[in-house]
Design a protein around this motif. Structure first.
Motif, short mmCIF file in Angstrom:
data_model
loop_
_atom_site.label_atom_id
_atom_site.label_comp_id
_atom_site.label_asym_id
_atom_site.label_seq_id
_atom_site.Cartn_x
_atom_site.Cartn_y
_atom_site.Cartn_z
N LEU A 111 0.81 -1.22 0.00
CA LEU A 111 0.00 0.00 0.00
C LEU A 111 0.85 1.27 0.00
N LYS A 112 2.05 1.20 0.56
CA LYS A 112 2.83 2.43 0.57
C LYS A 112 3.32 2.81 -0.81
N LEU A 113 3.22 1.87 -1.76
CA LEU A 113 3.57 2.20 -3.14
C LEU A 113 2.40 2.83 -3.89
N TYR A 114 1.21 2.74 -3.30
CA TYR A 114 0.01 3.29 -3.94
C TYR A 114 0.12 4.82 -3.99
N PRO A 115 -0.12 5.42 -5.18
CA PRO A 115 0.17 6.85 -5.35
C PRO A 115 -0.29 7.76 -4.22
N THR A 116 -1.57 7.69 -3.82
CA THR A 116 -2.04 8.65 -2.82
C THR A 116 -1.48 8.36 -1.44
N MET A 117 -0.87 7.21 -1.26
CA MET A 117 -0.35 6.83 0.04
C MET A 117 1.11 7.21 0.20
N LYS A 118 1.71 7.75 -0.86
CA LYS A 118 3.15 8.00 -0.82
C LYS A 118 3.58 8.89 0.32
N MET A 119 2.72 9.87 0.65
CA MET A 119 3.11 10.81 1.71
C MET A 119 3.13 10.15 3.08
N TYR A 120 2.48 8.99 3.19
CA TYR A 120 2.49 8.29 4.48
C TYR A 120 3.52 7.17 4.51
N GLU A 121 4.42 7.18 3.54
CA GLU A 121 5.41 6.11 3.42
C GLU A 121 6.08 5.82 4.76
N TYR A 122 6.49 6.89 5.41
CA TYR A 122 7.20 6.70 6.68
C TYR A 122 6.27 6.12 7.74
N GLY A 123 5.02 6.54 7.73
CA GLY A 123 4.05 5.99 8.67
C GLY A 123 3.90 4.48 8.52
N PHE A 124 3.86 4.01 7.28
CA PHE A 124 3.73 2.57 7.03
C PHE A 124 4.92 1.81 7.61
N ARG A 125 6.10 2.39 7.42
CA ARG A 125 7.29 1.75 7.96
C ARG A 125 7.21 1.62 9.48
N VAL A 126 6.84 2.74 10.12
CA VAL A 126 6.76 2.72 11.58
C VAL A 126 5.71 1.72 12.04
N PHE A 127 4.59 1.70 11.32
CA PHE A 127 3.54 0.74 11.64
C PHE A 127 4.11 -0.67 11.66
N LEU A 128 4.84 -0.99 10.63
CA LEU A 128 5.35 -2.34 10.48
C LEU A 128 6.35 -2.68 11.59
#
Lengths: 525, 525
Positions: free
Chosen positions: A128-145
């Motif tokens: 999902l972090k590769l999904y265009p509108t989600m790019k700005m939350y890339e760091y959030g996804f990492r922290v989540f994981l």
């Protein structure tokens, strides 16, 4: 051995000197370093020396990690990262605790549930972090994981799921608050301010390039060989080139500065909720649209086929004026952006429009200079033109337009023309014309450079050199037409830039312009 | 309430569908997600469930963290991050252990030494990572700082500096190796491959834009109003615009792909140490240099002042041919890049050069169409031109160039010209000419759009509308000259592009071209 040490020492001290210069050039970078050091010091003091959180210091690493990761150069970037980190941790904590509870219900299947959920979390958050509108939350996804896996793994071992999650969250909040407090309270560095300055600087750069291109063209500046950096669009310190290139290249920088600036609270000159940072990017885009024309003007200087200097001289005053006025408008707008001031009453473009119109009229009266009549199928141009060319040039200075007089001067009976004569101000036998320039530079050039196509194919067809050089002549004259017409198109694009600026100045509530005279009077009085 | 749930559910399922589509469009993204999940699963199994590293699982978080942080989309990015992480940890470990040893010598001053060294580490690593040449090690500096602080803080508490450092390093190496093994062995995604495809795609995009611009210009495509996205250089789905914009905009993407690609080991088609990835970026830069000309051609379509359709028609065949041949060259080069094949013997540019030369010759013979003789100071153009215009147009079709005949047709005594006549193919009284178009579109336009400057200032000066429209006429004709001359400049720039390509194909040892006929024969035989 000693030599190696001496060499290394010299390199190190050279590096130290250049780092010192680097720090002196932008003090903010030194301040940033000191701020990070300070935040880390505070965390260390609180968590491990003799602070109030002694029982937490098993988890102290989270606070340190948060400071290092979240502390960014600008306030906006720090806020955005801190938000992502907090959100990621919260989501992951909730989900992980739920799954931990669930897994205990399965008894022996517990490990399986945990492993499967780790796989799924890894899969979905990475996809999902590769999904265009989600790019700005890339760091959030990492922290989540990270948090999700950590709580499950660590909780499984210690059987303290909730404590692990709560402690981690608490320490992350602690680290983030200290980062934020230090970053905002001590010499804050604002991304918005940077964006603002970047846009203002781009105006100055394009103005400099424009002036340089016009005066370079009139002084017949030629590149002995075009730097291959320009030919492959890399950064180069050519002054004509670097100005507009910086403006064209700054897109991604602006985008990222804007994405940080929107996180920043109202401050300083930007005392307004929802400050219209987007409009700065828009103004810069409109400037870029103009800069592309400057780029095309520069292309005329880079081109191999060049208009003969004498013809450029004919339009010199008008071209120069348009260039100067255009640069003036750009500088004026840049200053207004910089000082957050609205435009004064009156049309900022009137001068440059008038200049463009003068150029247009001049072209109108002298467009025969932009073409080559030699090969016309429908008839020759009157002879005697070339004799009047230079005298007309000086006559033009007083700006009077006397069509009737000049027509009568030049009208000759075409039927008496016998020999086709080259209609160039130069003696065609000496070969000093555009074709000469092209041939000469072709010899001096590296293989890198553009070779004029017509030349090659002409040779293949074995036409007479005379015809070849005539084709050059006409092409060379057209180059002047192109330059003028691009310059006029540049002026036309200024309107759009002014409109964008007005939109920005309204949206951002720029100050009303002060009447300069009144200010002067006030200062004197 | 139920409605809200239903709405949320619908949104969620919409998102799921689009995410599904997104995954189907590029399967690599799904694979990437699965790979991350797999790497995390392996780490969990090894470290915490019943693996061989049971005594390490207090530190398991480091391995998990490393996987999440280091696992990037492409192999090159993973390698570069892993390298940074390893290097940062090693340096920090060594330094922290040294300082820990040193600090114990100071007895009570121990805390002071630790605090001061944490501050200094924070200061220097944050400052230096902003230094230009250090930017690529940004992540390494971060890891250095985290490790350094962690070892000092955690070691101070547990008095196990060395154990902490060694365990941390071991687990990071474990995490990084698993990431790398999974990333390289299972469906590897190469940054180099992406760079390669991006460059090839840019060729196709510019070719499409070029064709579109030329045929759009000849079909007199006009923008009712220019999309403000184009005016502010934002992404837009205008087909003419998106092609060259993608090529112009891809600089930063190429740079980052290249910085990853150089980390990747030889693989697939790139079986060579030190594969010249830099040359791909260079070719793309040369293509960009051409794309700027296509951009300027598009600028002619966007401009408000347009050449009258009839005049464009005169040069139609030649312009079209140059456009088609130019696009053909771009596509050919793009295909060669894509298939890593060298150029065939023979000049790839000969066709397009010939086409450009034809265009140049035609301009030479018909350059009177590019200017307006109305206002010449030195005399009028022979009357009768406009009558021959259309007949010449058809006569030209057979490609014969008969200067003497046509001259004799057209030569008239200028002294008998009494009334200055508009030299436009249109009836000037109906006003259907370029000036008409300009006025018309000015009414239909949003305030956003470019307003032609001459118009405004002319009104202010209150000159006769006749003069105004004449100025338009000449400007409009010049616009055709500009278009042609930009197109020729585009062709001239192709040489540089071909040179860059040859350099790439030599450096990267592209395959020798297969003789297509031989292959055909082979297939038939």
């Amino acid at each position: 051995m000693r030599r190696g040490v001496a060499g290394a020492w010299r390199k190190l001290s050279e590096f130290a000197v250049s780092a010192w210069e680097f720090g002196r050039a932008d003090r903010r970078k030194v301040v940033f370093g000191a701020k990070v050091g300070l935040a880390l010091t505070i965390i260390s003091l609180l968590v491990f020396v003799k602070g109030p959180f002694q029982d937490l210091n098993r988890y102290s690493v989270w606070a340190i990690l948060t400071v290092v990761v979240v502390f960014e150069f600008s306030v906006g970037a720090t806020l955005s990262k801190g938000f992502n980190r907090g959100l990621g941790t919260l989501f992951a904590g909730g989900l992980a605790l739920g799954i931990a509870e669930l897994s205990t219900l399965f008894g022996n299947g517990e490990e399986v549930i945990i492993i499967i959920s780790i796989f799924l979390a890894g899969f979905f958050s990475s996809f999902l972090k590769l999904y265009p509108t989600m790019k700005m939350y890339e760091y959030g996804f990492r922290v989540f994981l990270i948090t999700f896996c950590f709580i499950l793994v660590s909780g499984y071992r210690t059987r303290q799921f909730i404590e692990t999650a709560v402690n981690r969250f608490f320490l992350i909040v602690l680290g983030a608050s200290i980062s934020l407090a230090v970053n905002v309270c001590i010499y804050p560095i604002w991304a918005g301010e940077d964006l603002h300055n970047l846009v203002a600087k781009n105006f100055a750069g394009v103005a400099k390039s424009l002036e340089g291109c016009v005066s370079g063209y009139l002084q017949c500046v030629e590149y002995e060989r075009v730097p291959s950096k320009i030919l492959t669009y890399q950064a180069s310190d050519d002054p004509l080139y670097s100005g507009y290139r910086a403006a064209v290249e700054s897109t991604s920088q602006e985008e990222s500065l804007m994405s940080f600036a929107i996180w920043e609270p109202p401050h300083g000159r930007y005392r307004m909720m929802n400050y219209p940072w987007k409009n700065y990017v828009k103004v810069s885009g409109a400037l870029r649209h103009c800069a592309f024309m400057v780029m095309a003007l520069h292309g005329c200087i880079l081109a191999e086929i060049q208009a003969p200097p004498e013809r450029r001289q004919v339009f010199s005053a008008e071209l120069q004026r348009v260039g100067t006025e255009g640069a003036k408008v750009l500088r004026e707008l840049g200053d207004r952006v910089k000082n957050t001031m609205k435009l004064s009453a009156g049309d900022i473009l009137s001068e440059v429009h008038e200049a463009a119109e003068e150029l247009q009229k001049k072209i109108d009266r002298r467009s025969y200079l932009l073409v080559n009549s030699e090969c016309w199928e429908i008839g020759k141009r009157p002879v005697g033109m070339e004799d009047t060319l230079t005298s007309l040039n000086s006559m033009e200075e007083d700006g009077n337009y006397l069509p009737i007089k000049s027509r009568s001067e030049a009208v000759l009976d075409l039927r008496y023309v016998q020999v086709p004569r080259s209609w160039d101000v130069h003696d065609s036998s000496t070969g000093f014309s555009s074709s000469y320039i092209a041939e000469d530079s072709a010899n001096n050039m590296l293989q890198k450079q553009i070779t004029w196509p017509v030349r090659r194919s002409f040779n293949a067809d074995a036409v007479t050199p005379n015809e070849e050089s005539r084709t050059y002549e006409s092409a060379s004259a057209l180059s002047l037409a192109t330059f003028s017409s691009l310059l006029i198109e540049f002026v036309a694009r200024l309107q759009n830039l002014v409109d964008s600026f007005v939109e920005l100045s309204d949206a951002a509530r720029f100050r009303e312009p002060v009447d300069e005279l009144a200010v002067d009077g006030h200062l004197l009085g």
